[in-house]
Design an enzyme around this catalytic site. Structure first.
Site, PDB file in Angstrom:
ATOM      1  N   HIS A   7      40.266  46.545  35.937  1.00  0.00           N
ATOM      2  CA  HIS A   7      39.553  46.049  37.121  1.00  0.00           C
ATOM      3  C   HIS A   7      40.033  44.665  37.504  1.00  0.00           C
ATOM      4  O   HIS A   7      40.666  43.971  36.702  1.00  0.00           O
ATOM      5  CB  HIS A   7      38.029  46.034  36.928  1.00  0.00           C
ATOM      6  N   HIS A  79      39.105  37.097  37.553  1.00  0.00           N
ATOM      7  CA  HIS A  79      39.993  37.544  36.477  1.00  0.00           C
ATOM      8  C   HIS A  79      40.546  38.941  36.757  1.00  0.00           C
ATOM      9  O   HIS A  79      40.039  39.651  37.624  1.00  0.00           O
ATOM     10  CB  HIS A  79      39.305  37.509  35.098  1.00  0.00           C
ATOM     11  N   GLU A 130      41.490  39.273  31.121  1.00  0.00           N
ATOM     12  CA  GLU A 130      40.609  39.966  30.192  1.00  0.00           C
ATOM     13  C   GLU A 130      41.372  41.154  29.623  1.00  0.00           C
ATOM     14  O   GLU A 130      42.084  41.846  30.362  1.00  0.00           O
ATOM     15  CB  GLU A 130      39.356  40.456  30.952  1.00  0.00           C
TER      16      GLU A 130
END
Ligand code: CO
Length: 134
Positions: A7, A79, A130
């Protein structure tokens, strides 16, 4: 090492307004808002055919995205999340190559119930990264 893009997270001050933009202007399929008090955010998931976008709004006094929104008043990309098969092996390989893992270096359970780590943006082209074990 990294696999699929899981994502992209976009921090916003006005989750309802941002959701309406994605739904009504961009024509995307959006979820209901999901408060995640343990992560200090309320999230709307936007399902795209090949990945997800997550709209993050601060929740509570110590939200991890509050400072970002002070610096980025209009919101912005917060992020990117890449999938890895083995988060400990990925962490050890990254730190051996000089990358910095945020926090105590131990994976935490992320927004999707899977182990995650965050990598220092200065080591990755100014982007917070991440890693999520899938
Ligand atoms: Co994320």
């Amino acid at each position: 090492m990294i696999g699929r893009l899981n994502h992209i997270a976009i921090a916003v001050k006005d989750l309802a307004g941002a959701t309406a933009t994605y739904r009504d202007v961009l024509g995307a399929k959006v979820s209901a808002p999901l408060p995640q008090p343990e992560h200090g955010v309320t999230v709307v998931f936007i399902e795209l055919p090949n990945t997800k976008v997550e709209l993050l709004e601060p929740l509570g006094a110590n939200s991890p995205i509050a400072k970002f929104l002070e610096k980025n008043a209009d919101g912005g990309m917060h992020h990117v999340c890449y999938e890895v098969d083995d988060i400990i092996a990925a962490r050890d390989q990254l730190t051996a190559n000089g990358a910095r893992v945020l926090g105590d270096g131990q994976p935490k359970i992320g927004a999707h119930g899977k182990p995650v780590l965050f990598l220092h943006p200065k080591d990755f082209c100014g982007t917070l990264v991440e890693l999520e074990q899938v």
